[in-house]
Design an enzyme around this catalytic site. Structure first.
Site, PDB file in Angstrom:
ATOM      1  N   SER A  26       0.821  -1.218   0.000  1.00 52.22           N
ATOM      2  CA  SER A  26       0.000   0.000   0.000  1.00 52.22           C
ATOM      3  C   SER A  26       0.847   1.257   0.000  1.00 52.22           C
ATOM      4  O   SER A  26       1.693   1.445   0.884  1.00 52.22           O
ATOM      5  CB  SER A  26      -0.878   0.064   1.255  1.00 52.22           C
ATOM      6  N   HIS A  56      -3.796   0.834  -4.715  1.00 52.21           N
ATOM      7  CA  HIS A  56      -3.195  -0.358  -5.317  1.00 52.21           C
ATOM      8  C   HIS A  56      -3.512  -0.390  -6.804  1.00 52.21           C
ATOM      9  O   HIS A  56      -4.680  -0.462  -7.178  1.00 52.21           O
ATOM     10  CB  HIS A  56      -3.771  -1.634  -4.704  1.00 52.21           C
ATOM     11  N   HIS A  78      -5.158  -9.410  -1.756  1.00 55.32           N
ATOM     12  CA  HIS A  78      -5.303  -9.656  -0.320  1.00 55.32           C
ATOM     13  C   HIS A  78      -6.393 -10.695  -0.079  1.00 55.32           C
ATOM     14  O   HIS A  78      -7.387 -10.750  -0.805  1.00 55.32           O
ATOM     15  CB  HIS A  78      -5.702  -8.361   0.409  1.00 55.32           C
ATOM     16  N   TYR A  80      -8.425 -10.557   2.321  1.00 52.74           N
ATOM     17  CA  TYR A  80      -9.664  -9.881   2.754  1.00 52.74           C
ATOM     18  C   TYR A  80     -10.507  -9.373   1.596  1.00 52.74           C
ATOM     19  O   TYR A  80     -11.666  -9.007   1.767  1.00 52.74           O
ATOM     20  CB  TYR A  80      -9.367  -8.728   3.728  1.00 52.74           C
ATOM     21  N   GLU A  81      -9.917  -9.343   0.394  1.00 56.20           N
ATOM     22  CA  GLU A  81     -10.714  -8.924  -0.766  1.00 56.20           C
ATOM     23  C   GLU A  81     -11.692 -10.020  -1.189  1.00 56.20           C
ATOM     24  O   GLU A  81     -12.536  -9.799  -2.050  1.00 56.20           O
ATOM     25  CB  GLU A  81      -9.801  -8.581  -1.942  1.00 56.20           C
ATOM     26  N   ALA A 108       2.323  -2.261   4.203  1.00 50.32           N
ATOM     27  CA  ALA A 108       2.012  -1.240   5.200  1.00 50.32           C
ATOM     28  C   ALA A 108       1.571  -1.992   6.447  1.00 50.32           C
ATOM     29  O   ALA A 108       0.844  -2.980   6.347  1.00 50.32           O
ATOM     30  CB  ALA A 108       0.889  -0.354   4.698  1.00 50.32           C
ATOM     31  N   MET A 206      -2.003  -7.183   7.095  1.00 47.86           N
ATOM     32  CA  MET A 206      -2.997  -8.064   6.467  1.00 47.86           C
ATOM     33  C   MET A 206      -2.458  -8.749   5.216  1.00 47.86           C
ATOM     34  O   MET A 206      -3.223  -9.117   4.326  1.00 47.86           O
ATOM     35  CB  MET A 206      -4.241  -7.252   6.105  1.00 47.86           C
ATOM     36  N   SER A 207      -1.154  -8.879   5.130  1.00 47.82           N
ATOM     37  CA  SER A 207      -0.601  -9.466   3.896  1.00 47.82           C
ATOM     38  C   SER A 207       0.721 -10.159   4.190  1.00 47.82           C
ATOM     39  O   SER A 207       0.983 -10.558   5.310  1.00 47.82           O
ATOM     40  CB  SER A 207      -0.379  -8.352   2.868  1.00 47.82           C
ATOM     41  N   ASN A 230       1.216   3.452  11.168  1.00 47.20           N
ATOM     42  CA  ASN A 230       0.463   3.981  12.313  1.00 47.20           C
ATOM     43  C   ASN A 230       0.833   3.133  13.519  1.00 47.20           C
ATOM     44  O   ASN A 230       1.355   2.032  13.379  1.00 47.20           O
ATOM     45  CB  ASN A 230      -1.036   3.851  12.040  1.00 47.20           C
ATOM     46  N   HIS A 242      -7.642   4.275   6.688  1.00 52.23           N
ATOM     47  CA  HIS A 242      -6.851   3.882   5.515  1.00 52.23           C
ATOM     48  C   HIS A 242      -6.147   5.105   4.932  1.00 52.23           C
ATOM     49  O   HIS A 242      -5.018   5.012   4.447  1.00 52.23           O
ATOM     50  CB  HIS A 242      -7.759   3.211   4.482  1.00 52.23           C
TER      51      HIS A 242
END
Ligand code: HPA
Length: 267
Positions: A26, A56, A78, A80-81, A108, A206-207, A230, A242
């Site tokens: 990201s 992306h 991802h 989550y997609e 990220a 998440m990746s 963050n 995001h």
């Protein structure tokens, strides 16, 4: 499907033989805008999906960087997609078949270690797979790797040291630590971040972990780099968005590019 994708790509790139692969996370995709000799949209490659999130792009970019032949994923898939975990790691298998020996996987992430600040870069020393799924589940492809692959050194120590030395030499400060992957897309709760810290994580995201498992299984050397965008939930009092993640990645992208360029040169 793997063979069709590889054939399709080889036909487009002709005699270009990538030896280094990079997955751009990201907000870090700019490297593939700066260096782009050949680009192939994911939607045109058999077995690839289109990327669906802001920040992306969705293309495979081939370029010579510092005399090295590099293939970059500008945008990744991802879990989550809603893609199957096999789809998420499919491009890594394609890279392997194209001849990639070393893969730089970037992301990220949220900082769990309280000493991390937004826009810090972290070299990944190890990971915790907390996604509840493993990309190697299913019939094993013996042509790529073993049924029960050793994961005791996914992130090659020689390369961790090379990246750390590179950072020191060029004045890019680096944190180091353990990356823990959760599925997302919701960010963690403070209790989950507390758990992550207790079980040994320095960053959450998440990746990366599915791709790293497959790359290691297939005998590739893996370098993992997180942009700490963050403080993870509860580590600081500010909420997460995001937009803030992308802003922090934007702030870090010049040093990220500097570091990656120099690492490529030294590989
Ligand atoms: N948690 C999970 N993934 C992330 C975060 C986070 O705090 N920041 C960027 N990606």
């Amino acid at each position: 499907m793997l063979d069709s994708a590889v054939e399709y790509i080889k036909d487009k790139i002709k005699e270009f033989k990538p030896e280094i692969g990079i997955i751009l996370g990201s907000g870090l995709g700019e490297l593939a805008d700066e260096y782009c000799d050949i680009a192939i949209d994911y939607k045109d490659i058999p077995g690839f999906e289109a990327s669906t999130i802001a920040g992306h792009k969705g293309r495979l970019v081939f370029a010579k960087i510092k005399e090295k032949n590099v293939v970059m994923m500008q945008g990744r898939f991802h879990y989550y997609e809603g893609h199957s975990i096999q789809k998420v790691v499919f491009p890594v298998k394609v890279m392997k078949k194209l001849g990639v020996k070393t893969i730089i996987i970037t992301n990220a992430a949220g900082g769990v270690n309280p000493s991390f600040k937004p826009s810090d870069l972290m070299i990944i020393t190890d990971h915790i797979n907390y996604m509840g799924v493993n990309p190697l589940i299913g019939k094993n492809d013996d042509s790529l790797g073993d049924r029960f692959p050793d994961m005791s050194e996914v992130y090659t120590s020689d390369y961790i040291n090379l990246v750390k030395k590179t950072g020191r030499d060029i004045g890019v400060e680096l944190q180091e630590g353990v990356y823990m992957a959760l599925t997302g897309p919701s960010y963690e709760t403070p209790a989950e971040v507390k758990m992550a810290k207790i079980i040994g994580a320095d960053a959450v995201g998440m990746s990366t972990v599915p791709e790293a498992i497959v790359a290691s299984w297939a005998g590739m050397k893996v370098i993992g780099l997180s942009c700490i965008c963050n403080s993870a939930a509860g580590v600081s009092t500010v909420g997460l968005s995001h937009k803030d993640v992308i802003n922090a990645a934007n702030k870090a992208k010049e040093k990220f590019k500097l570091l990656v360029n120099e690492v490529i040169k030294r590989l």
